[in-house]
Write a protein that holds these residues in place. Structure first.
Motif, PDB file in Angstrom:
ATOM      1  N   HIS A 124     -65.519  61.658-107.891  1.00  0.00           N
ATOM      2  CA  HIS A 124     -64.791  60.592-108.785  1.00  0.00           C
ATOM      3  C   HIS A 124     -63.836  60.213-107.756  1.00  0.00           C
ATOM      4  O   HIS A 124     -63.549  60.538-106.593  1.00  0.00           O
ATOM      5  CB  HIS A 124     -63.751  61.373-109.800  1.00  0.00           C
ATOM      6  CG  HIS A 124     -64.635  61.880-110.892  1.00  0.00           C
ATOM      7  ND1 HIS A 124     -65.098  61.302-111.876  1.00  0.00           N
ATOM      8  CD2 HIS A 124     -65.301  63.157-111.199  1.00  0.00           C
ATOM      9  CE1 HIS A 124     -66.066  61.987-112.689  1.00  0.00           C
ATOM     10  NE2 HIS A 124     -65.953  63.241-112.398  1.00  0.00           N
ATOM     11  N   CYS A 159     -60.094  56.001-112.037  1.00  0.00           N
ATOM     12  CA  CYS A 159     -61.173  56.546-111.355  1.00  0.00           C
ATOM     13  C   CYS A 159     -61.481  55.326-110.671  1.00  0.00           C
ATOM     14  O   CYS A 159     -62.113  54.470-111.255  1.00  0.00           O
ATOM     15  CB  CYS A 159     -62.111  57.132-112.134  1.00  0.00           C
ATOM     16  SG  CYS A 159     -63.579  57.624-111.156  1.00  0.00           S
ATOM     17  N   GLU A 161     -64.329  55.295-108.086  1.00  0.00           N
ATOM     18  CA  GLU A 161     -65.375  55.694-107.743  1.00  0.00           C
ATOM     19  C   GLU A 161     -66.552  55.673-108.922  1.00  0.00           C
ATOM     20  O   GLU A 161     -66.130  56.500-109.804  1.00  0.00           O
ATOM     21  CB  GLU A 161     -65.406  56.979-107.018  1.00  0.00           C
ATOM     22  CG  GLU A 161     -66.449  57.590-106.057  1.00  0.00           C
ATOM     23  CD  GLU A 161     -66.513  56.794-104.842  1.00  0.00           C
ATOM     24  OE1 GLU A 161     -65.226  56.733-104.178  1.00  0.00           O
ATOM     25  OE2 GLU A 161     -67.372  56.290-104.164  1.00  0.00           O
ATOM     26  N   PHE A 162     -67.568  55.068-108.626  1.00  0.00           N
ATOM     27  CA  PHE A 162     -68.373  54.804-109.876  1.00  0.00           C
ATOM     28  C   PHE A 162     -69.051  56.221-110.045  1.00  0.00           C
ATOM     29  O   PHE A 162     -69.553  56.746-109.251  1.00  0.00           O
ATOM     30  CB  PHE A 162     -69.605  53.913-109.556  1.00  0.00           C
ATOM     31  CG  PHE A 162     -70.480  53.710-110.845  1.00  0.00           C
ATOM     32  CD1 PHE A 162     -70.129  53.133-111.985  1.00  0.00           C
ATOM     33  CD2 PHE A 162     -71.627  54.321-110.924  1.00  0.00           C
ATOM     34  CE1 PHE A 162     -70.838  52.911-113.194  1.00  0.00           C
ATOM     35  CE2 PHE A 162     -72.668  54.355-112.096  1.00  0.00           C
ATOM     36  CZ  PHE A 162     -72.192  53.781-113.024  1.00  0.00           C
ATOM     37  N   CYS A 163     -68.852  56.819-111.320  1.00  0.00           N
ATOM     38  CA  CYS A 163     -69.313  57.998-111.690  1.00  0.00           C
ATOM     39  C   CYS A 163     -70.045  58.317-112.932  1.00  0.00           C
ATOM     40  O   CYS A 163     -70.491  59.274-113.118  1.00  0.00           O
ATOM     41  CB  CYS A 163     -68.054  59.019-111.750  1.00  0.00           C
ATOM     42  SG  CYS A 163     -66.876  58.404-112.959  1.00  0.00           S
ATOM     43  N   HIS A 167     -67.559  55.427-116.654  1.00  0.00           N
ATOM     44  CA  HIS A 167     -66.431  55.250-115.344  1.00  0.00           C
ATOM     45  C   HIS A 167     -65.367  54.302-115.755  1.00  0.00           C
ATOM     46  O   HIS A 167     -64.463  54.665-115.305  1.00  0.00           O
ATOM     47  CB  HIS A 167     -67.466  54.735-114.293  1.00  0.00           C
ATOM     48  CG  HIS A 167     -66.483  54.202-113.136  1.00  0.00           C
ATOM     49  ND1 HIS A 167     -65.677  54.843-112.356  1.00  0.00           N
ATOM     50  CD2 HIS A 167     -66.355  52.788-112.755  1.00  0.00           C
ATOM     51  CE1 HIS A 167     -65.068  54.015-111.523  1.00  0.00           C
ATOM     52  NE2 HIS A 167     -65.510  52.887-111.657  1.00  0.00           N
ATOM     53  N   MET A 170     -62.239  55.841-117.394  1.00  0.00           N
ATOM     54  CA  MET A 170     -61.647  56.873-116.949  1.00  0.00           C
ATOM     55  C   MET A 170     -60.622  56.422-116.181  1.00  0.00           C
ATOM     56  O   MET A 170     -60.252  56.181-114.995  1.00  0.00           O
ATOM     57  CB  MET A 170     -62.773  57.682-115.676  1.00  0.00           C
ATOM     58  CG  MET A 170     -62.145  58.793-115.205  1.00  0.00           C
ATOM     59  SD  MET A 170     -63.401  59.814-114.490  1.00  0.00           S
ATOM     60  CE  MET A 170     -62.747  61.078-113.716  1.00  0.00           C
TER      61      MET A 170
END
Ligand code: CUA
Length: 195
Positions: A124, A159, A161-163, A167, A170
């Motif tokens: 993340h 967040c 960061e692509f998770c 995403h 988030m």
């Protein structure tokens, strides 16, 4: 072409048409160059990885992501903001698909804040706009970032960061309160502002 005249078996080719041999030779030539570049890039990665000790952002501190909730620093009762003996605060947060726990952190203004973060599943990101905070949160590692909030109010921390599928949803918040107000809050209110 001088080359085709030197070889009587070959018929002269028309202008602009390239012989099969020349195509094969050029292809081999470029394939060798590409392989050389690949080998060179691979070598750079391996050499810099070994000599410069590439590691995750901030510090190298490892943790077992599968037992986070069971105890230790990132046990549920230990999450959120804690006041250190020197007056600074430490906020511990877990990132997991697709939320931060706690989803709101309360800290005092003009006070050194240390965020300690880790992930329970995938990578993340942790970003607080208009501060110096921006780090990756990698499972297995503890990310540590420090800042001092200079104005009170609400800060959003997405967040970045692509998770996965969730995403975009988030998000968490940091609620920065005046310095004199912070100690007056109840313990649970100091720890977190999650609803
Ligand atoms: Cu977590 Cu994107």
């Amino acid at each position: 072409m001088a080359e085709s005249q030197a070889n009587p078996i070959k018929r002269p080719v028309l202008d602009g048409i390239v012989t099969e041999e020349e195509v094969a030779r050029t292809e081999t030539y470029w394939a060798i160059i590409m392989l050389g570049m690949l080998a060179m890039m691979m070598a750079i990665i391996v050499v810099t990885g070994m000599t410069n000790a590439l590691h995750p952002p901030s510090n190298v501190e490892t943790i077992d992501p599968t037992t986070l909730h069971r105890g230790g620093e990132f046990a549920e009762s230990n999450l959120g903001t804690a006041v250190e003996p020197d007056g600074s605060v430490t906020a511990r947060v877990i990132g997991e698909q697709y939320s931060f726990v706690p989803d709101c952190v309360r800290v005092p203004v003009d006070t050194p804040v240390k965020f300690r973060l880790t992930s329970a599943d995938v990578v993340h990101g942790f970003l607080i706009p208009s501060t110096n905070i921006n780090t990756m949160v990698v499972p297995g590692f503890i990310a540590e970032v420090r800042t001092t909030f200079t104005r009170s109010g609400e800060y959003w921390m997405p967040c970045d960061e692509f998770c996965g599928d969730g995403h975009h949803g988030m998000w968490a918040r940091v609620n920065v309160v005046p310095k004199d107000q912070f100690p007056k809050l109840a313990r649970t209110e100091r720890t977190s502002c999650a609803k």
